[in-house]
Write an enzyme that holds these catalytic residues in place. Structure first.
Site, mmCIF file in Angstrom:
data_model
loop_
_atom_site.group_PDB
_atom_site.id
_atom_site.type_symbol
_atom_site.label_atom_id
_atom_site.label_comp_id
_atom_site.label_asym_id
_atom_site.label_seq_id
_atom_site.Cartn_x
_atom_site.Cartn_y
_atom_site.Cartn_z
ATOM 1 N N ASP A 104 -2.795 28.763 18.180
ATOM 2 C CA ASP A 104 -1.832 27.851 18.794
ATOM 3 C C ASP A 104 -2.505 26.811 19.674
ATOM 4 O O ASP A 104 -3.615 27.014 20.186
ATOM 5 C CB ASP A 104 -0.832 28.631 19.641
ATOM 6 C CG ASP A 104 0.263 29.272 18.814
ATOM 7 O OD1 ASP A 104 0.173 29.207 17.570
ATOM 8 O OD2 ASP A 104 1.190 29.859 19.409
ATOM 9 N N ASP A 105 -1.783 25.705 19.853
ATOM 10 C CA ASP A 105 -2.022 24.679 20.879
ATOM 11 C C ASP A 105 -3.101 23.667 20.549
ATOM 12 O O ASP A 105 -3.394 22.784 21.355
ATOM 13 C CB ASP A 105 -2.348 25.306 22.239
ATOM 14 C CG ASP A 105 -1.227 26.157 22.773
ATOM 15 O OD1 ASP A 105 -0.093 25.996 22.285
ATOM 16 O OD2 ASP A 105 -1.476 26.991 23.665
ATOM 17 N N HIS A 155 3.761 22.797 16.027
ATOM 18 C CA HIS A 155 3.946 23.438 17.332
ATOM 19 C C HIS A 155 4.584 22.440 18.289
ATOM 20 O O HIS A 155 4.295 22.453 19.494
ATOM 21 C CB HIS A 155 2.586 23.907 17.849
ATOM 22 C CG HIS A 155 2.661 25.012 18.874
ATOM 23 N ND1 HIS A 155 3.459 26.126 18.722
ATOM 24 C CD2 HIS A 155 2.016 25.176 20.075
ATOM 25 C CE1 HIS A 155 3.306 26.926 19.766
ATOM 26 N NE2 HIS A 155 2.448 26.362 20.611
ATOM 27 N N HIS A 159 4.681 20.026 23.078
ATOM 28 C CA HIS A 159 4.642 21.390 23.582
ATOM 29 C C HIS A 159 5.745 21.637 24.607
ATOM 30 O O HIS A 159 5.497 22.065 25.740
ATOM 31 C CB HIS A 159 3.268 21.710 24.177
ATOM 32 C CG HIS A 159 2.979 23.190 24.210
ATOM 33 N ND1 HIS A 159 3.371 24.001 25.237
ATOM 34 C CD2 HIS A 159 2.337 23.999 23.327
ATOM 35 C CE1 HIS A 159 2.981 25.246 25.011
ATOM 36 N NE2 HIS A 159 2.337 25.274 23.839
ATOM 37 N N HIS A 256 -5.658 31.550 20.433
ATOM 38 C CA HIS A 256 -5.505 30.158 20.862
ATOM 39 C C HIS A 256 -6.818 29.422 20.668
ATOM 40 O O HIS A 256 -7.883 29.955 21.005
ATOM 41 C CB HIS A 256 -5.090 30.065 22.333
ATOM 42 C CG HIS A 256 -3.713 30.599 22.608
ATOM 43 N ND1 HIS A 256 -3.459 31.950 22.767
ATOM 44 C CD2 HIS A 256 -2.519 29.968 22.748
ATOM 45 C CE1 HIS A 256 -2.165 32.126 22.995
ATOM 46 N NE2 HIS A 256 -1.568 30.944 22.992
#
Length: 777
Positions: A104-105, A155, A159, A256
């Site tokens: 993620d991210d 995603h 965010h 991550h």
């Protein structure tokens, strides 16, 4: 009184200068528009960069502890992959001993490449849920990610917790990320993971409608079975332990690749992969998990090419299924998945090839972000330079102006023996019927012996007749066809009988002692010209008051500084005195530029003459009374100054005393009157930007601090000129409105300088009110 009248003939053809002026006038409106567009582009770049960094439109709210009574139990207790095939919520779990690594991210320029390297070395695919703003800033990483065989999902773009957002914001978050993917890697995706999500049992009544709507649009929402909690940086062994599924269960595992220091993740990942492979686990993507489950659910267990993970065949309508080019049903396009990515192992079955408008819009987004990413740091660096230059200028003005004042008012200071010989005062006039009488009457009261030469430059309003009808002694009126101010001044110099000539504007009023004070520096034989102290006479209006502040602070304080440095750049057209010998030596007033006063001042420096400032010689002039006239005047001034500086660029290499202006004056003028003002709007733009999107209080305090420094300088300038401080109450409003206009004027001038063009001697509309108010403060 004598009158010289040239012979009259047939109407002459336009001169080269007049033809050029006509062409330039036709270009003024486009140049103003271009200047405004440049400021708009700067603002857009700032807003885009701020949006990418969640400074603009950012929302840090995260919902916790909400009820989930409206969420179906089969979803809350189901697997981590949520689809809406046939309009029904369906969950999918990873088969036994199957792991889908998800990240993620990202993408992050430091950590994502290292994650990709670990995956490639271990021949393991990953599924990366990417933040659209990061994709647009680092498109190369995403391209490499896809080419390596990994899968990508959305995603959101910034965010944000979508459960707080409107339907329109949710749509923008998804579409903008799809465009970023299209521009970066030429694909779109149907996978989605919401920020701040975890396992399906965390779905609540607020987030459930979001997942349901996205599912109806064809998106597959992905949650997790096992969370490594690597963002906590608990240590490599803990990350490996927490990411390991129980027994032989399959799992969608969360790591991550961005959002902070991921050094522990990089060390834990290869250890984790080797550990799980040793236990007999296989690694695949989210699409691979879904394909395995489909194969397992078939009665014969046969394998088949995976259909699009988010474009189930049970939903053929393009209004309900996601577009293959964007993944968003509202776009209304349904392009089949690219066989090269959707077939085979199922690793990239969720990807669709971006084509047509989506592809070009995506590339445009990536390009725009690249420009903003380059522009904003460059502007930030420029802001630092401008800030230092502005504050440095204020410091120089205060220190040098104080020293100049002490030097010139000291008891021991003297220019030499008093100058008492007569001088010639030249008054160029073009349609000055409102002012000419007051101008000549004020000269007639001079305490110094003078002759007055009025050069009527083809006036059509009877200016010359008014001058003659006054019957003042010592006044000569010379009539000429309209040829411009430089030609009128040169004509006056040719007819002057004295070795010192004073030049003034036809709308200016002198005090009785003005000429006497103005000519005293000529006792020094090295002095070739003297600049007087121009004052705004019509200061009772708001625009007049603003210009009054500018004249006292920006012009006269500057002149004290430049005088002490012996590099005075301009003798004001409203009041200046010259040795006739010096004027003739440099060829008189030139028509090469719009700023003939700056042009001849620099020429005198280069010829070895000294130019000084005489603060006690005051002249009262009528400043423009409207914004349109003010724009016209300042545009001519700033453009003419640029022309003069370019014309005399050779002074940079001049040697000896005559090269002082090139070594000191020209760089200072370029820095303080061109470069700094052009970039000074950055201060205001960044201030507004910071107030709106970053820290209002800090930005306001910074702006007030700069205003305080300016007020201090202005107050000192008013003290030196013995002006009343009440006008300084207008200064905050001047900084908010008047200064912005001056910025646009200078940008306009810069654009004109780059595109070419000339303007003729422009005539401003006069009212004649200065004659009645001269000397009133």
């Amino acid at each position: 009184m004598t009158t010289t009248t040239p012979s009259r003939g047939r109407r002459r053809a336009p001169t080269r200068i007049e033809r050029a002026a006509g062409r330039a006038a036709a270009l003024q409106r486009p140049r103003v528009i271009l200047a405004l567009l440049l400021l708009l582009a700067l603002t857009c770049a700032l807003l885009l960069d701020g949006y990418l960094r969640a400074e603009v439109g950012g929302d840090e709210r995260v919902r916790t502890g909400a009820s989930a009574d409206k969420v179906p139990d089969k979803v809350l207790n189901g697997g981590p992959i949520l689809t809406f095939q046939g309009g029904r919520a369906t969950t999918v779990s990873a088969p036994a001993k199957t792991i889908a690594l998800t990240f993620d991210d990202g993408p992050d320029p430091t950590w994502t490449p290292q994650v990709l390297k670990v995956l490639a070395e271990n021949d393991v695919p990953g599924t990366f849920f990417l933040v659209g703003s990061m994709v647009s800033r680092h498109p190369g990483i995403v391209r490499t990610m896809v080419e390596q065989g990994n899968e990508v999902g959305i995603h959101t773009f910034t965010h944000v917790d979508l459960s707080y957002q409107s339907a329109g914001r949710i749509k923008r978050e998804m579409e903008q990320t799809q465009l970023a993917l299209a521009g970066a890697a030429g694909i779109t995706t149907t996978l989605f993971r919401a920020p701040y999500s975890s396992e399906t049992d965390a779905i609540d009544n607020y987030s459930w409608p979001v997942y349901r709507k996205l599912g109806e649009d064809g998106y597959t929402s992905v949650f997790v079975d096992t969370d490594s909690d690597d963002w906590k940086r608990p240590g490599v062994s803990k990350i490996v332990q927490w990411a390991t599924p129980k027994s032989t269960d399959g799992a969608v595992v969360l790591f991550h690749d961005a959002g902070g220091d991921r050094a522990q993740t990089i060390k834990a990942l290869p250890q984790y992969i080797k550990k799980m492979k040793a236990k007999g686990y296989t690694f695949t993507t989210i699409s691979g998990v879904m394909e395995k489950q489909r194969a397992a659910s078939r009665p014969d267990g046969a394998s088949a090419t995976a259909p699009s993970a988010a474009a189930p065949s049970a939903t053929p309508s393009s209004a309900a299924a996601p577009s293959a080019s964007t993944g968003v049903a509202s776009r209304g396009r349904d392009i089949p998945a690219d066989p090269a990515t959707a077939a085979g192992s199922g690793r990239q079955a969720a990807h669709h090839k971006a084509t047509g408008t989506t592809l070009y819009e995506g590339k445009a987004l990536i390009w725009a972000v690249a420009v903003a990413e380059w522009t904003v740091p460059a502007l930030s660096a420029g802001l630092v330079v401008v800030g230092v230059a502005v504050m440095g200028r204020f410091a120089m003005m205060l220190v040098l102006a104080r020293r100049h004042h002490k030097q010139r008012t000291g008891r021991r200071f003297s220019w030499g023996p008093p100058v008492t010989r007569p001088v010639s005062v030249i008054v160029p006039a073009y349609n000055e019927k409102e002012c000419i009488a007051a101008t000549l009457t004020s000269l007639a009261r001079s305490t110094h012996p003078i002759e007055i030469i009025v050069v009527d430059d083809g006036s059509t309003d009877g200016t010359a007749d008014i001058a003659e009808s006054l019957g003042l002694p010592g006044v000569r009126v010379i009539r000429q066809e309209n040829a411009g101010k430089p030609a009128a001044l040169n004509n006056g110099v040719r007819h002057a009988r004295n070795d010192i000539v004073v030049m003034m504007d036809g709308d200016t009023v002198f005090e009785p002692d003005t000429v006497r004070h103005l000519v005293q520096p000529f006792a020094d034989p090295s002095v070739g010209a003297v600049a007087g102290n121009a004052k705004v006479g019509n200061r009772t209006t708001l625009i007049g008051a603003w210009q009054h502040i500018e004249y006292v602070m920006g012009f006269n304080l500057d002149r004290r500084m430049y005088d002490l440095l012996r590099c005075m750049p301009t003798i004001p057209g409203a009041i200046g005195a010259f040795r006739r010998e010096a004027v003739l030596q440099v060829g008189g007033m030139s028509e090469d530029t719009l700023a003939e006063d700056t042009d001849i001042t620099i020429a005198l420096h280069r010829a070895g003459w000294r130019v000084v400032y005489q603060e006690h010689a005051r002249a009262w002039t009528e400043a423009p009374g409207s914004l349109k006239q003010l724009w016209s005047q300042r545009y001519r001034w700033s453009y003419g100054t640029m022309q003069a500086l370019w014309k005399h660029r050779g002074s940079l290499t001049d040697r000896g005393p005559s090269g002082r202006f090139g070594r000191v004056g020209l760089p200072l003028v370029v820095l303080f009157q061109v470069v700094t003002p052009v970039f000074a709007p950055l201060i205001d733009v960044f201030t507004i930007y910071s107030m709106l999107f970053i820290d209002f209080r800090a930005a306001l305090l910074a702006w007030l601090a700069v205003l305080g420094v300016q007020l201090l300088c202005a107050a000192y300038a008013f003290r030196l000129d013995r002006e009343k401080y009440r006008y300084l109450l207008m200064m905050p409003l001047q900084q908010l409105a008047y200064r912005q206009m001056m910025y646009l004027v200078l940008i306009h001038s810069c654009i004109t300088a780059l595109t070419g063009g000339r303007l003729r001697w422009q005539k401003l509309k006069r009212t004649g009110e200065v004659g009645a108010s001269a000397g009133v403060r």
